[in-house]
Design an enzyme around this catalytic site. Structure first.
Site, PDB file in Angstrom:
ATOM      1  N   GLY A  15      65.232  -0.614  28.762  1.00 50.55           N
ATOM      2  CA  GLY A  15      63.923  -0.849  29.368  1.00 50.55           C
ATOM      3  C   GLY A  15      63.856  -2.048  30.283  1.00 50.55           C
ATOM      4  O   GLY A  15      62.794  -2.397  30.776  1.00 50.55           O
ATOM      5  N   LEU A  27      73.728  -7.735  29.377  1.00 45.90           N
ATOM      6  CA  LEU A  27      72.407  -8.188  29.798  1.00 45.90           C
ATOM      7  C   LEU A  27      71.433  -7.015  29.881  1.00 45.90           C
ATOM      8  O   LEU A  27      70.352  -7.049  29.298  1.00 45.90           O
ATOM      9  CB  LEU A  27      72.500  -8.890  31.160  1.00 45.90           C
ATOM     10  CG  LEU A  27      71.178  -9.326  31.792  1.00 45.90           C
ATOM     11  CD1 LEU A  27      70.463 -10.358  30.918  1.00 45.90           C
ATOM     12  CD2 LEU A  27      71.418  -9.892  33.206  1.00 45.90           C
ATOM     13  N   THR A  28      71.808  -5.956  30.596  1.00 42.63           N
ATOM     14  CA  THR A  28      70.910  -4.830  30.848  1.00 42.63           C
ATOM     15  C   THR A  28      70.543  -4.088  29.565  1.00 42.63           C
ATOM     16  O   THR A  28      71.379  -3.890  28.683  1.00 42.63           O
ATOM     17  CB  THR A  28      71.575  -3.845  31.831  1.00 42.63           C
ATOM     18  OG1 THR A  28      71.849  -4.527  33.058  1.00 42.63           O
ATOM     19  CG2 THR A  28      70.683  -2.654  32.110  1.00 42.63           C
ATOM     20  N   GLU A  67      75.120  -5.783  39.033  1.00 42.46           N
ATOM     21  CA  GLU A  67      75.086  -7.232  39.284  1.00 42.46           C
ATOM     22  C   GLU A  67      73.812  -7.622  40.045  1.00 42.46           C
ATOM     23  O   GLU A  67      73.798  -8.571  40.827  1.00 42.46           O
ATOM     24  CB  GLU A  67      76.331  -7.702  40.070  1.00 42.46           C
ATOM     25  CG  GLU A  67      77.667  -7.255  39.509  1.00 42.46           C
ATOM     26  CD  GLU A  67      78.030  -7.928  38.199  1.00 42.46           C
ATOM     27  OE1 GLU A  67      77.125  -8.138  37.381  1.00 42.46           O
ATOM     28  OE2 GLU A  67      79.218  -8.233  37.987  1.00 42.46           O
ATOM     29  N   ARG A  81      96.364  13.813  62.553  1.00 42.67           N
ATOM     30  CA  ARG A  81      95.582  15.050  62.599  1.00 42.67           C
ATOM     31  C   ARG A  81      95.318  15.463  64.051  1.00 42.67           C
ATOM     32  O   ARG A  81      94.931  14.629  64.876  1.00 42.67           O
ATOM     33  CB  ARG A  81      94.256  14.833  61.856  1.00 42.67           C
ATOM     34  CG  ARG A  81      93.315  16.029  61.856  1.00 42.67           C
ATOM     35  CD  ARG A  81      93.809  17.118  60.967  1.00 42.67           C
ATOM     36  NE  ARG A  81      92.754  18.108  60.740  1.00 42.67           N
ATOM     37  CZ  ARG A  81      92.988  19.350  60.322  1.00 42.67           C
ATOM     38  NH1 ARG A  81      94.235  19.736  60.077  1.00 42.67           N
ATOM     39  NH2 ARG A  81      91.989  20.184  60.123  1.00 42.67           N
ATOM     40  N   SER A 128      80.005  -2.075  30.698  1.00 41.55           N
ATOM     41  CA  SER A 128      81.400  -1.815  31.051  1.00 41.55           C
ATOM     42  C   SER A 128      82.314  -2.380  29.976  1.00 41.55           C
ATOM     43  O   SER A 128      82.188  -3.540  29.586  1.00 41.55           O
ATOM     44  CB  SER A 128      81.725  -2.461  32.401  1.00 41.55           C
ATOM     45  OG  SER A 128      81.003  -1.843  33.434  1.00 41.55           O
ATOM     46  N   ASN A 137      90.256  10.822  70.581  1.00 47.83           N
ATOM     47  CA  ASN A 137      88.833  11.128  70.696  1.00 47.83           C
ATOM     48  C   ASN A 137      88.045   9.819  70.773  1.00 47.83           C
ATOM     49  O   ASN A 137      88.061   9.015  69.838  1.00 47.83           O
ATOM     50  CB  ASN A 137      88.395  11.961  69.492  1.00 47.83           C
ATOM     51  CG  ASN A 137      86.944  12.379  69.568  1.00 47.83           C
ATOM     52  OD1 ASN A 137      86.053  11.544  69.552  1.00 47.83           O
ATOM     53  ND2 ASN A 137      86.707  13.682  69.614  1.00 47.83           N
TER      54      ASN A 137
END
Length: 412
Positions: free
Chosen positions: A160, A156-157, A394, A298, A189, A308
């Site tokens: 411009g 589609l794209t 999309e 960690r 894609s 924390n």
């Protein structure tokens, strides 16, 4: 030193395969993605999670770094019914609902967002052919697409015309028993690798009513491709310009009727927005697990980061945003399946909210990892890179806001 490296290496492997253990021991209760699903949906969700953990996650980093298009892995996914999830069974599809599809794409994306996102685009194309094609077209194209023996791309794209899709310039002039196609498509894609290109082109006057949809097969005279684009993420799928120079396409490859192309494109995108939002959910779900695991192992200032309170609150916010996104995406998927009047707006809301929130979740997970999060040995950075584009494609999230506000402002 050897012991430290061994422990570090095990953590890296776990970071890049976050769901091998999670699938086997069950999910954290407050973000359990199986909540509210039927027994059948839980079964194929588990199949998708297992496939993601065993067939995708171990290769996710390599596919990204070497830019490998994992054809064999996708064909294995198709053997499980993931090549035509919401395509009709009579042409090889699984015949599942939009909600089922969302559940599957979310699960697969925990193993590799980029690959799953391409599978979602492929599924959208197969559905468009199944829904709008003639019986001959359906039986010609859909079976091979559902097995992923052949791949499809959505065109589609243009260079411009991005958000203003109705201004596209690619033209198709009928000449006897074929169309002559001229123009180019950008950011496609699967470009160059796909076998079928679902192409929106202008057969009539200006505006959306002059747009038609043609199925262009790989090897068609006049079809060529641009260079492979270098991208921030989505590196397991190739992206190229698709170029038409007096490209010859048989008249029988017209999908639907002349002038119907823009409508077909938009109806495909409604589902595509749910699909891509679902891929964002999978990435966010993975990153919540990765962040949680990192906080548990960690230590800083003599104690575990999990003690924390600031980080506890951040993790809680991430989990809450994930659940809110998931609920909205699933509601929109159900609305689309039921063809509700508000389906288009809900699909736009789901795409807008989920892709924004899930990116923020993944980005926060990276921050929680500190310097480790910025290393390519850790999966969290790839999830961040892979889902950033979901806020653009999309239909950009700015366009989603336009669709939603237009619906509100034009209500009687």
């Amino acid at each position: 030193m050897a012991a430290v490296w061994s422990m570090s290496r095990r953590f890296i492997i776990r970071s890049y395969n976050p769901f091998v253990n999670s699938v086997r021991r069950g999910f954290s209760s407050c973000i359990d993605p199986s909540d509210g699903l039927t027994d059948e949906q839980k079964e194929f969700q588990k199949v998708a999670f297992d496939f993601a953990a065993n067939e995708m996650a171990p290769h996710m980093a390599e596919w990204d770094q070497k830019e490998i298009f994992p054809v064999k892995t996708m064909q294995k996914a198709a053997q499980l019914g993931f090549g035509g999830i919401y395509v009709s069974p009579d042409v090889g599809g699984s015949g599942l609902s939009r909600l089922d599809t969302s559940v599957i794409f979310e699960a697969l994306s925990t193993g590799c967002v980029s690959t799953t996102a391409y599978i979602s685009i492929h599924n959208m194309c197969a559905w468009m052919i199944d829904t709008f094609g003639s019986d001959e077209q359906r039986h010609k194209f859909c079976p091979d697409l559902c097995t992923m023996e052949k791949f499809a791309s959505y065109c589609l794209t243009e260079p411009g015309s991005g958000s203003d899709a109705a201004s596209l310039l690619t033209s198709a002039q009928q000449s006897g028993d074929h169309y002559v196609l001229n123009g180019s498509k950008a950011f496609i894609s699967g470009g160059g690798e796909a076998d079928v290109y679902v192409v929106m082109c202008r057969t009539g006057g200006q505006g959306p009513k002059g747009i038609s949809c043609l199925l262009v097969e790989k090897g068609s005279p006049g079809l060529s491709f641009g260079k492979k684009e270098k991208k921030v993420g989505w590196n397991s799928q190739p992206t190229r310009a698709v170029i038409f120079e007096d490209c010859v396409v048989p008249v029988e490859n017209l999908l639907g009727e002349e002038g119907q192309g823009f409508s077909i494109a938009m109806k495909g995108l409604n589902g595509g927005r749910i699909n891509i939002a679902s891929c964002s959910l999978g990435a966010a779900h993975a990153c919540v697990h990765l962040a949680r695991d990192h906080l548990l192992v960690r230590k800083q200032f003599g104690e575990s980061l999990s003690n924390n309170q600031f980080l506890q609150f951040k993790l809680a916010e991430m989990a809450t945003r994930l659940m809110a996104s998931r609920l909205l995406v699933r509601e929109a998927a159900t609305a689309l399946q039921q063809n509700r009047a508000n389906a288009v707006s809900l699909c736009s809301m789901a795409k807008l909210f989920a892709t924004d929130e899930c990116f923020n979740i993944c980005n926060q997970a990276l921050q929680m990892h500190g310097g480790y999060g910025y290393l390519k040995d850790y999966a969290v950075q790839q999830f961040v890179r892979d889902i950033r584009v979901h806020q653009i494609l999309e239909g950009t999230n700015e366009v989603m806001r336009m669709i939603i506000s237009r619906n509100l402002l034009t209500e009687s």
